[in-house]
Motif scaffolding. Structure first.
Motif, PDB file in Angstrom:
ATOM      1  N   SER A 134       0.699  -1.054   0.029  1.00 45.39           N
ATOM      2  CA  SER A 134       0.032  -0.022   0.146  1.00 45.39           C
ATOM      3  C   SER A 134       0.855   1.313  -0.061  1.00 45.39           C
ATOM      4  O   SER A 134       0.410   2.184  -0.680  1.00 45.39           O
ATOM      5  CB  SER A 134      -0.906  -0.071   1.337  1.00 45.39           C
ATOM      6  OG  SER A 134      -1.770  -1.197   1.224  1.00 45.39           O
ATOM      7  N   SER A 136       3.791   1.730  -1.291  1.00 45.86           N
ATOM      8  CA  SER A 136       4.457   1.915  -2.491  1.00 45.86           C
ATOM      9  C   SER A 136       3.233   2.449  -3.450  1.00 45.86           C
ATOM     10  O   SER A 136       3.450   3.407  -4.435  1.00 45.86           O
ATOM     11  CB  SER A 136       4.997   0.424  -3.206  1.00 45.86           C
ATOM     12  OG  SER A 136       5.333   0.688  -4.300  1.00 45.86           O
ATOM     13  N   ALA A 137       1.990   1.946  -3.464  1.00 47.15           N
ATOM     14  CA  ALA A 137       1.146   2.200  -4.268  1.00 47.15           C
ATOM     15  C   ALA A 137       0.726   3.740  -4.280  1.00 47.15           C
ATOM     16  O   ALA A 137       0.112   4.365  -5.057  1.00 47.15           O
ATOM     17  CB  ALA A 137      -0.356   1.318  -4.065  1.00 47.15           C
ATOM     18  N   PHE A 138       0.570   4.237  -2.921  1.00 51.19           N
ATOM     19  CA  PHE A 138       0.356   5.494  -2.627  1.00 51.19           C
ATOM     20  C   PHE A 138       1.275   6.523  -2.568  1.00 51.19           C
ATOM     21  O   PHE A 138       1.124   7.671  -1.986  1.00 51.19           O
ATOM     22  CB  PHE A 138      -0.722   5.341  -1.512  1.00 51.19           C
ATOM     23  CG  PHE A 138      -2.027   4.749  -1.493  1.00 51.19           C
ATOM     24  CD1 PHE A 138      -2.749   4.981  -2.601  1.00 51.19           C
ATOM     25  CD2 PHE A 138      -2.471   3.582  -0.684  1.00 51.19           C
ATOM     26  CE1 PHE A 138      -3.897   4.250  -2.985  1.00 51.19           C
ATOM     27  CE2 PHE A 138      -3.474   2.808  -1.003  1.00 51.19           C
ATOM     28  CZ  PHE A 138      -4.410   3.137  -2.163  1.00 51.19           C
ATOM     29  N   GLY A 139       2.396   6.355  -2.905  1.00 53.88           N
ATOM     30  CA  GLY A 139       3.495   7.083  -2.967  1.00 53.88           C
ATOM     31  C   GLY A 139       4.203   7.679  -1.785  1.00 53.88           C
ATOM     32  O   GLY A 139       4.966   8.582  -1.705  1.00 53.88           O
ATOM     33  N   LEU A 197     -10.862  10.599  10.280  1.00 54.31           N
ATOM     34  CA  LEU A 197      -9.958  10.727   8.967  1.00 54.31           C
ATOM     35  C   LEU A 197     -10.737  11.381   7.818  1.00 54.31           C
ATOM     36  O   LEU A 197     -10.341  12.077   7.105  1.00 54.31           O
ATOM     37  CB  LEU A 197      -9.761   9.064   8.660  1.00 54.31           C
ATOM     38  CG  LEU A 197      -9.238   8.880   7.079  1.00 54.31           C
ATOM     39  CD1 LEU A 197      -7.519   9.667   7.242  1.00 54.31           C
ATOM     40  CD2 LEU A 197      -9.033   7.650   6.821  1.00 54.31           C
ATOM     41  N   HIS A 198     -12.333  10.982   7.720  1.00 48.23           N
ATOM     42  CA  HIS A 198     -12.708  11.698   6.776  1.00 48.23           C
ATOM     43  C   HIS A 198     -13.268  13.060   6.806  1.00 48.23           C
ATOM     44  O   HIS A 198     -13.625  13.706   5.842  1.00 48.23           O
ATOM     45  CB  HIS A 198     -13.978  10.751   6.405  1.00 48.23           C
ATOM     46  CG  HIS A 198     -15.399  10.647   7.287  1.00 48.23           C
ATOM     47  ND1 HIS A 198     -14.949  10.121   8.622  1.00 48.23           N
ATOM     48  CD2 HIS A 198     -16.362  11.231   7.459  1.00 48.23           C
ATOM     49  CE1 HIS A 198     -16.226  10.350   9.336  1.00 48.23           C
ATOM     50  NE2 HIS A 198     -16.712  10.818   8.447  1.00 48.23           N
ATOM     51  N   ILE A 231     -10.528   6.079  12.592  1.00 43.30           N
ATOM     52  CA  ILE A 231     -11.297   5.742  11.170  1.00 43.30           C
ATOM     53  C   ILE A 231     -12.629   5.707  11.741  1.00 43.30           C
ATOM     54  O   ILE A 231     -12.968   4.820  12.954  1.00 43.30           O
ATOM     55  CB  ILE A 231     -10.576   4.652  10.676  1.00 43.30           C
ATOM     56  CG1 ILE A 231      -9.157   5.023  10.029  1.00 43.30           C
ATOM     57  CG2 ILE A 231     -11.702   4.087   9.619  1.00 43.30           C
ATOM     58  CD1 ILE A 231      -8.598   3.631   9.603  1.00 43.30           C
ATOM     59  N   ALA A 244      -5.442  -3.246   6.929  1.00 38.31           N
ATOM     60  CA  ALA A 244      -6.842  -2.586   6.191  1.00 38.31           C
ATOM     61  C   ALA A 244      -6.845  -1.247   6.790  1.00 38.31           C
ATOM     62  O   ALA A 244      -7.038  -0.076   5.729  1.00 38.31           O
ATOM     63  CB  ALA A 244      -7.919  -3.265   7.007  1.00 38.31           C
ATOM     64  N   ALA A 247      -4.300   0.866   4.763  1.00 36.16           N
ATOM     65  CA  ALA A 247      -4.563   1.158   3.528  1.00 36.16           C
ATOM     66  C   ALA A 247      -5.511   2.301   3.402  1.00 36.16           C
ATOM     67  O   ALA A 247      -5.459   3.380   2.391  1.00 36.16           O
ATOM     68  CB  ALA A 247      -5.039  -0.218   2.853  1.00 36.16           C
ATOM     69  N   ILE A 248      -6.447   2.422   4.132  1.00 41.19           N
ATOM     70  CA  ILE A 248      -7.640   3.506   4.054  1.00 41.19           C
ATOM     71  C   ILE A 248      -6.671   4.681   4.620  1.00 41.19           C
ATOM     72  O   ILE A 248      -6.796   5.763   3.871  1.00 41.19           O
ATOM     73  CB  ILE A 248      -8.445   3.231   5.332  1.00 41.19           C
ATOM     74  CG1 ILE A 248      -9.164   2.024   4.994  1.00 41.19           C
ATOM     75  CG2 ILE A 248      -9.348   4.196   5.621  1.00 41.19           C
ATOM     76  CD1 ILE A 248     -10.262   1.530   6.182  1.00 41.19           C
ATOM     77  N   HIS A 251      -4.414   5.704   1.780  1.00 44.53           N
ATOM     78  CA  HIS A 251      -5.260   6.250   0.328  1.00 44.53           C
ATOM     79  C   HIS A 251      -5.848   7.522   0.502  1.00 44.53           C
ATOM     80  O   HIS A 251      -5.873   8.469  -0.465  1.00 44.53           O
ATOM     81  CB  HIS A 251      -6.235   5.250   0.038  1.00 44.53           C
ATOM     82  CG  HIS A 251      -7.243   5.610  -0.899  1.00 44.53           C
ATOM     83  ND1 HIS A 251      -8.600   6.180  -0.614  1.00 44.53           N
ATOM     84  CD2 HIS A 251      -7.199   5.553  -2.287  1.00 44.53           C
ATOM     85  CE1 HIS A 251      -9.270   6.610  -1.868  1.00 44.53           C
ATOM     86  NE2 HIS A 251      -8.568   6.179  -2.750  1.00 44.53           N
ATOM     87  N   ALA A 254      -3.096  10.360   0.045  1.00 46.76           N
ATOM     88  CA  ALA A 254      -3.107  10.466  -1.708  1.00 46.76           C
ATOM     89  C   ALA A 254      -4.064  10.986  -2.117  1.00 46.76           C
ATOM     90  O   ALA A 254      -3.959  12.031  -3.028  1.00 46.76           O
ATOM     91  CB  ALA A 254      -2.692   8.920  -2.108  1.00 46.76           C
ATOM     92  N   ALA A 255      -5.243  10.711  -1.758  1.00 45.61           N
ATOM     93  CA  ALA A 255      -6.524  11.614  -2.372  1.00 45.61           C
ATOM     94  C   ALA A 255      -6.490  12.752  -1.936  1.00 45.61           C
ATOM     95  O   ALA A 255      -6.674  13.993  -2.748  1.00 45.61           O
ATOM     96  CB  ALA A 255      -7.770  10.718  -1.928  1.00 45.61           C
ATOM     97  N   GLU A 258      -4.117  15.274  -4.155  1.00 47.65           N
ATOM     98  CA  GLU A 258      -4.635  15.430  -5.446  1.00 47.65           C
ATOM     99  C   GLU A 258      -5.689  16.257  -5.429  1.00 47.65           C
ATOM    100  O   GLU A 258      -6.212  17.124  -6.484  1.00 47.65           O
ATOM    101  CB  GLU A 258      -5.142  14.094  -6.069  1.00 47.65           C
ATOM    102  CG  GLU A 258      -4.961  13.953  -7.486  1.00 47.65           C
ATOM    103  CD  GLU A 258      -5.548  12.951  -8.104  1.00 47.65           C
ATOM    104  OE1 GLU A 258      -6.279  13.078  -9.163  1.00 47.65           O
ATOM    105  OE2 GLU A 258      -5.487  11.716  -7.647  1.00 47.65           O
TER     106      GLU A 258
END
Lengths: 259, 259
Positions: A134, A136-139, A197-198, A231, A244, A247-248, A251, A254-255, A258
């Motif tokens: 995760s 790696s995937a999210f930088g 988090l959200h 979370i 898990a 990952a949340i 992500h 990263a979001a 952006e």
């Protein structure tokens, strides 16, 4: 290729075979031997895709004649091992008919401003590997594993990481004081307090702190953090699996960057 | 309690012991025996917290005298087993000194409008258990495991699920045609096409489709979906672990609902 490129092993007392057994079955053997064992074509291909050049490519006798060229030619040194002997090397339920031996990469220096994930005494190899993937995937290009965390280059972690290891700066076995070298803010995850988090404004870059499966992030480590995040779990009180949760969080970072 | 409440087992040929070995070591044995084996106090406490009432509570001889009362009194029937015999039951590297035997819950009917997670041929027990845990945490009350998915009540899945099983409607071993019974929209996850998760409008309630570790959601199943979603991975092209992807998607659903 010439015959001399390929060495055949038929004795269980072969020294390389002894090393392979240790590397495949002992999670910490790589530290003593300075080498890694990547088992199976899926993981080996993932490593090749990351630019890894194996020291040795290993095949079973029955697999070798039909080995795909990109695997067969991946290393100058090729070893072909009697099927039963290679199967006895494996720590897997279904032993693979090939693998790579790699030199353990040099340990990188800590990069003060890199997006980072800190692992605080994580125990489960599958969780650690999933988090590397995760990251790696999210930088998140750097992972710092504090003392007490599962060995990062152990075979189970390598399998779960599915090549992610080879794109990350991995620093392991260090004290929390090493984190003083980071200039990015530390963000602690918690199961029972902190900002949701959200709804949170997440700093970027940052260093996410992920904690022990049972105990979470230690109090001492959490005290170093500038942000505390949890979370929302509308389904109930239970806590998530740490991979898990990681990952949340990664992500969301990263979001948010952006957006 | 009276002595008659407690049965001591000292023979390895004891029929219960034979069943426990099967339940602990064979992922599908629960289907034949109609019972489950929950090993270790952590998992047993999680089940108790969900209102589970075990049929039998099992303890090692050495653990029994000091067993916490909430575990010792959890079942009317208590079995105390010689330490070495109980250790031989376990499928764990570190066998636990206690466990519960449960009757396999009745299979529930499909609820057409429940927030649902559909598992399409997932292979790894740890992934499946982690997804059940995330489903429970994020209010997805029903899980449908299509044929070819790892057995939901297998010991490894139970351990990774950490009690989540007992709060979910679990339907397994079914064909994709069963999904015709759902009135909620199907949302397929993909590694290479579809709307970006962090920008998508997510329907709620819905049924998320999570696919095989290597192959993803099958084309036939994806064709049933009204939405296709992918997760942006700015770090590179690699795909996430499926349990990590599921956690991200289910969390996003829960957060979107609240927003």
């Amino acid at each position: 290729m010439s015959v001399s490129d390929v060495q055949h092993v038929t004795s269980r007392d072969n020294p390389l075979l002894k090393d392979l057994r240790k590397l495949a079955q002992d999670p910490g053997a790589y530290r003593r031997l300075g080498r890694l064992w990547l088992e199976g074509d899926h993981l080996c291909r993932a490593a090749l895709a990351r630019g890894v050049r194996p020291a040795i490519a290993v095949f079973s006798e029955s697999f070798w004649p039909a080995a795909p060229v990109e695997l067969a030619q991946a290393a100058v040194k090729k070893i072909v091992i009697a099927d039963a002997l290679l199967a006895a090397v494996s720590g897997l339920e279904s032993p693979a008919p090939m693998g790579f031996v790699l030199d353990l990469p040099d340990r990188p220096e800590l990069l003060p401003d890199a997006p980072t994930v800190v692992l605080d005494r994580l125990q489960d190899a599958g969780n650690v590997g999933s988090i590397l993937r995760s990251a790696s995937a999210f930088g998140f290009s750097q992972v710092v594993a504090l003392k007490g965390t599962a060995a990062l280059w152990a075979p189970k972690v390598l399998r779960a990481g599915m090549g992610a290891h080879f794109g990350l700066r991995l620093i392991e076995g260090v004290d929390a004081s090493v984190l003083d070298g980071l200039t990015v803010p530390l963000v602690a995850t918690s199961s029972h307090h902190g900002d949701w988090l959200h709804k949170a404004r997440l700093p970027h870059p940052c260093a996410w702190l992920m904690g022990h499966e049972g105990q979470g992030v230690s109090a001492e480590l959490e005290a170093r953090a500038s942000h505390r995040i949890r979370i929302a779990q509308p389904g109930g009180e239970e806590s998530l699996n740490v991979a898990a949760a990681a990952a949340i969080c990664l992500h969301a970072s990263a979001a948010a960057r952006e957006a």
